[in-house]
Write an enzyme that holds these catalytic residues in place. Structure first.
Site, PDB file in Angstrom:
ATOM      1  N   ASN A  10      -2.678   6.119   1.464  1.00  0.00           N
ATOM      2  CA  ASN A  10      -3.795   7.050   1.477  1.00  0.00           C
ATOM      3  C   ASN A  10      -4.630   7.181   2.464  1.00  0.00           C
ATOM      4  OD1 ASN A  10      -4.197   4.040   1.201  1.00  0.00           O
ATOM      5  ND2 ASN A  10      -6.317   4.598   0.083  1.00  0.00           N
ATOM      6  N   GLU A  52     -10.631  -9.258   5.830  1.00  0.00           N
ATOM      7  CA  GLU A  52     -10.559  -8.778   7.381  1.00  0.00           C
ATOM      8  C   GLU A  52     -11.848  -8.174   7.794  1.00  0.00           C
ATOM      9  OE1 GLU A  52      -6.487  -7.496   8.431  1.00  0.00           O
ATOM     10  OE2 GLU A  52      -5.783  -8.288   6.623  1.00  0.00           O
ATOM     11  N   GLU A  81      -5.189  -7.003   0.607  1.00  0.00           N
ATOM     12  CA  GLU A  81      -6.310  -5.994   0.162  1.00  0.00           C
ATOM     13  C   GLU A  81      -5.687  -4.972  -0.973  1.00  0.00           C
ATOM     14  OE1 GLU A  81      -7.844  -3.894   3.732  1.00  0.00           O
ATOM     15  OE2 GLU A  81      -8.439  -6.006   4.515  1.00  0.00           O
ATOM     16  N   CYS A  96      -9.260   3.254  -2.008  1.00  0.00           N
ATOM     17  CA  CYS A  96      -9.291   2.054  -2.998  1.00  0.00           C
ATOM     18  C   CYS A  96     -10.894   1.645  -3.301  1.00  0.00           C
ATOM     19  CB  CYS A  96      -8.758   0.984  -2.161  1.00  0.00           C
ATOM     20  SG  CYS A  96      -9.575   0.626  -0.623  1.00  0.00           S
TER      21      CYS A  96
HETATM   22  N1  LIG Z   1      -8.071  -2.932  -1.039  1.00  0.00           N
HETATM   23  C1  LIG Z   1      -8.037  -2.316  -0.215  1.00  0.00           C
HETATM   24  O1  LIG Z   1      -8.304  -2.306   0.916  1.00  0.00           O
HETATM   25  C2  LIG Z   1      -6.798  -1.152  -0.453  1.00  0.00           C
HETATM   26  C3  LIG Z   1      -7.005  -0.049   0.554  1.00  0.00           C
HETATM   27  C4  LIG Z   1      -5.913   1.179   0.391  1.00  0.00           C
HETATM   28  C5  LIG Z   1      -5.265   1.121  -0.849  1.00  0.00           C
HETATM   29  N2  LIG Z   1      -5.293   0.093  -1.597  1.00  0.00           N
HETATM   30  C6  LIG Z   1      -4.506   0.113  -2.935  1.00  0.00           C
HETATM   31  O2  LIG Z   1      -3.467   0.743  -2.681  1.00  0.00           O
HETATM   32  C7  LIG Z   1      -2.703   1.271  -3.736  1.00  0.00           C
HETATM   33  C8  LIG Z   1      -2.211   2.771  -3.262  1.00  0.00           C
HETATM   34  O3  LIG Z   1      -1.073   2.554  -2.269  1.00  0.00           O
HETATM   35  P1  LIG Z   1       0.369   2.463  -2.561  1.00  0.00           P
HETATM   36  O4  LIG Z   1       0.743   3.289  -4.027  1.00  0.00           O
HETATM   37  O5  LIG Z   1       1.049   2.852  -1.250  1.00  0.00           O
HETATM   38  O6  LIG Z   1       0.512   1.114  -2.744  1.00  0.00           O
HETATM   39  P2  LIG Z   1       2.035   0.236  -2.882  1.00  0.00           P
HETATM   40  O7  LIG Z   1       1.520  -1.365  -3.376  1.00  0.00           O
HETATM   41  O8  LIG Z   1       2.804   0.924  -3.969  1.00  0.00           O
HETATM   42  O9  LIG Z   1       2.747   0.419  -1.855  1.00  0.00           O
HETATM   43  C9  LIG Z   1       2.047  -0.230  -0.187  1.00  0.00           C
HETATM   44  C10 LIG Z   1       3.140  -0.697   0.386  1.00  0.00           C
HETATM   45  O10 LIG Z   1       3.937  -1.501  -0.072  1.00  0.00           O
HETATM   46  C11 LIG Z   1       5.121  -1.278   0.150  1.00  0.00           C
HETATM   47  N3  LIG Z   1       6.090  -1.994  -1.033  1.00  0.00           N
HETATM   48  C12 LIG Z   1       6.296  -1.638  -2.339  1.00  0.00           C
HETATM   49  N4  LIG Z   1       6.557  -2.563  -2.978  1.00  0.00           N
HETATM   50  C13 LIG Z   1       7.346  -3.632  -2.226  1.00  0.00           C
HETATM   51  C14 LIG Z   1       7.636  -4.792  -2.434  1.00  0.00           C
HETATM   52  N5  LIG Z   1       8.436  -5.229  -3.176  1.00  0.00           N
HETATM   53  N6  LIG Z   1       7.997  -5.455  -1.102  1.00  0.00           N
HETATM   54  C15 LIG Z   1       7.427  -5.128  -0.059  1.00  0.00           C
HETATM   55  N7  LIG Z   1       6.656  -4.046  -0.029  1.00  0.00           N
HETATM   56  C16 LIG Z   1       6.621  -3.122  -0.950  1.00  0.00           C
HETATM   57  C17 LIG Z   1       5.376   0.120  -0.028  1.00  0.00           C
HETATM   58  O11 LIG Z   1       6.381   0.693   0.379  1.00  0.00           O
HETATM   59  C18 LIG Z   1       4.038   0.526   0.727  1.00  0.00           C
HETATM   60  O12 LIG Z   1       4.464   0.565   2.012  1.00  0.00           O
HETATM   61  C19 LIG Z   1      -4.032   1.437  -4.657  1.00  0.00           C
HETATM   62  O13 LIG Z   1      -3.781   0.469  -5.603  1.00  0.00           O
HETATM   63  C20 LIG Z   1      -5.133   1.104  -3.754  1.00  0.00           C
HETATM   64  O14 LIG Z   1      -6.212   0.650  -4.565  1.00  0.00           O
HETATM   65  C21 LIG Z   1      -6.423  -1.022  -1.559  1.00  0.00           C
HETATM   66  O1  LIG Z   2      -8.537   3.096   0.563  1.00  0.00           O
HETATM   67  C1  LIG Z   2      -9.048   1.849   1.051  1.00  0.00           C
HETATM   68  C2  LIG Z   2      -9.851   1.907   2.052  1.00  0.00           C
HETATM   69  C3  LIG Z   2      -9.995   1.076   3.013  1.00  0.00           C
HETATM   70  C4  LIG Z   2     -10.670   0.988   4.155  1.00  0.00           C
HETATM   71  C5  LIG Z   2     -10.666   0.269   5.231  1.00  0.00           C
HETATM   72  O2  LIG Z   2      -9.821  -0.850   5.090  1.00  0.00           O
HETATM   73  C6  LIG Z   2     -11.516   0.134   6.038  1.00  0.00           C
HETATM   74  O3  LIG Z   2     -12.285   0.989   6.258  1.00  0.00           O
HETATM   75  O4  LIG Z   2     -11.219  -0.619   7.207  1.00  0.00           O
END
Ligand SMILES: NC(=O)c1ccc[n+]([C@@H]2O[C@H](COP(=O)([O-])OP(=O)(O)OC[C@H]3O[C@@H](n4cnc5c(N)ncnc54)[C@H](O)[C@@H]3O)[C@@H](O)[C@H]2O)c1
Ligand SMILES: O=C/C=C/C=C(\O)C(=O)O
Length: 486
Positions: free
Chosen positions: A155, A467, A254, A288
């Site tokens: 994202n 972090e 995260e 997120c």
């Molecule tokens: N809390 C935060 O700071 C934060 C920030 C941004 C996004 N997000 C979350 O991320 C999600 C969207 O991102 P996404 O769809 O790319 O997430 P995702 O979990 O599908 O993938 C994230 C990464 O993990 C890898 N991955 C997937 N399965 C794996 C496994 N079994 N082993 C190792 N690596 C693996 C993917 O290839 C990718 O690089 C949403 O749930 C969002 O809320 C959280």
């Molecule tokens: O989608 C999630 C956004 C996360 C943002 C950060 O981790 C940041 O601003 O450092």
């Protein structure tokens, strides 16, 4: 057509298997590049290079030398700003106006902030008495943790990857990054910047591929990785946590959220509308920290819904180069399927669709893109999956509340606890409510206002650890206490 290679030990290399996957532009559905998919062999080469680099020139540099190089990395990103911008927008489809203000500048800032942080943060010391009266002196020093596995989402690709790589390198670690398969380009490009800045070979490594049964899993299963930092879905976090348990490796997670916005009748309505707009629809809702649940005090509910509807309908949907566009597509057609399934579920569950709910009409050249309408619902039950699941699209459900206690209870009713936004001009109330919301990050009368020195992360199922600022240093270093008997 360009092919995107792994970056291992300072060289761009293809996969021995010859396996490539397509990288698609979500604004038009066209293939932009082909990406090498790492097997265990490439992941092993990257981890071995990272391990060896800990003992090479990188490990011997002074703090001043290391942090000066990281400033050069930041300068290198800024010097190639347009290239990073173009690449990020092609991979994600997001408006250039957004990525030029957030994604790329933060990509550079993440190196500078943590380079400066590590130079300026003191460690502890304690003098203690001993039975013989001579005493002892304890002091703590920080040492790098070792090889850090960085697994990042699509994202905010450059922003979220550098948010981890910046502090990891500042603390003297080496990294193997597995960017999202949806958005590999800026992570790959950063290898060139690292090289130009003088980062020694093996310090920054990149392997491309998918998650399960691919590069992501191979990285988490590799025994020489000392810790993992991951941003992504909660379910993926669980899988990574299990893999990290083998060999007792540290993790920083995260994860997902289903964040609540609380709008009180004593808010400044203009600010609340503007902030809620961004929190629901910015980056096509793929943040997120976004608010997919909005709770509004009943006396202003109708006015709020009417005004948010007007604002959502004023959004201009378009491709990255459209200077007037403030909303791009979702990241992929696959993700759109998921988002549209919730749009359908909302209708099935009896929602009032205030606006949106479908796919916008786009010109023929963009028809293959992952476009979706910004959508607002009211009238759903609290246990509808639309209200309880993270959708990660440009949408929110608005529900009225009557008392402050009820608003807090609703906000805290889900197993997630990432972020929350409170809108009230009554500062006493804002503090009181902020203190009771179960989330790692609370914004009062704002949203996504980021000071990189602050703790960042989620509670409950939204993550483990924090972090940001000194908290990043806690994760990316091993603290060692040295006790000297005097
Ligand atoms: N809390 C935060 O700071 C934060 C920030 C941004 C996004 N997000 C979350 O991320 C999600 C969207 O991102 P996404 O769809 O790319 O997430 P995702 O979990 O599908 O993938 C994230 C990464 O993990 C890898 N991955 C997937 N399965 C794996 C496994 N079994 N082993 C190792 N690596 C693996 C993917 O290839 C990718 O690089 C949403 O749930 C969002 O809320 C959280
Ligand atoms: O989608 C999630 C956004 C996360 C943002 C950060 O981790 C940041 O601003 O450092």
């Amino acid at each position: 057509m360009k092919d995107i290679k792994h970056y291992i030990n300072g060289q761009y290399v293809g996969s021995a298997s010859g396996k490539l996957f397509e990288n698609v532009n979500p604004a038009n559905g066209k293939v932009i590049s082909k990406v090498h998919e790492a097997g265990r062999e490439e992941v092993d080469a990257a981890v071995q290079a990272a391990k060896a680099a800990l003992r090479g020139p990188w490990g011997k540099m002074t703090l001043e030398q290391r942090t000066a190089i990281l400033h050069k990395v930041a300068d290198g990103i800024n010097a190639r700003f347009d290239e990073f911008l173009e690449a990020e927008c092609l991979d994600t489809g997001k408006p250039k106006s957004l990525a030029s203000h957030i994604d790329i500048p933060r990509g550079a800032a993440n190196f500078k902030v943590f380079a400066d942080m590590i130079k300026n943060v003191p460690t502890e010391s304690f003098e203690m008495p001993t039975p013989d009266g001579t005493g002892a002196l304890n002091y703590a020093v920080r040492r790098p943790k070792g090889v850090i596995g960085v697994i990042s989402p699509w994202n905010l690709p450059l922003l979220l990857m550098t948010w981890k790589v910046g502090p990891a390198l500042a603390c003297g670690n080496t990294v193997v990054v597995k960017p999202s398969e949806e958005t590999p380009t800026t992570t790959a490009l950063l290898g060139e910047v690292m090289k130009e800045a003088g980062v020694p070979d093996g310090v920054y490594n990149v392997v491309h591929g998918f998650g399960g049964d691919s590069a992501g899993a191979y990285l988490t299963e590799h025994p020489l990785v000392d810790g993992f930092t991951f941003t992504g879905e909660t379910g993926t976090g669980e899988v990574i946590m299990k893999a990290a348990a083998k060999g007792i490796r540290d993790i920083s997670l995260e994860l997902g959220g289903k964040n609540a916005g609380l709008v009180f009748a004593d808010c400044d309505m203009d600010k609340a509308i503007e902030g809620t707009m961004r929190s629901a629809f910015a980056n096509c809702g793929q943040v997120c920290l976004g608010t997919e649940r909005v709770y509004v005090e009943r006396s202003i509910f109708d006015e709020f819904v009417r005004r948010l509807k007007e604002a959502a309908e004023g959004l201009k949907i378009g491709p990255p180069d459209d200077a007037d566009a403030n909303m791009g597509p979702l990241v992929s057609l696959k993700h759109r399927e998921k988002v549209l399934s919730y749009y359908q579920k909302a209708v099935d569950d009896g929602a009032t669709v205030v606006t949106g709910g479908g796919v916008p009409d786009m010109p023929a050249e963009l028809a293959g893109g992952a476009w979706v309408q910004p959508t607002i619902w009211t009238g759903l039950a609290d246990d509808s999956a639309v209200v309880t699941d993270e959708i990660f699209g440009p949408c929110c459900h608005i529900r009225p509340f009557d008392t402050e206690e009820e608003a807090i209870e609703l906000a805290n009713s889900l197993p997630y606890g990432l972020a929350s936004a409170i809108w009230s001009e009554n500062i006493t109330r804002a503090h009181r409510v902020a203190g009771q919301i179960e989330a790692g990050i609370i914004w009062v009368n704002s949203w996504f206002l980021r000071d990189l020195r602050t703790p960042f992360g989620g509670s409950k199922q939204s993550g483990i650890g924090r972090e940001g600022g000194v908290h990043s240093l806690e994760f990316y270093t091993e603290m060692k206490n040295i006790c000297v008997k005097l």
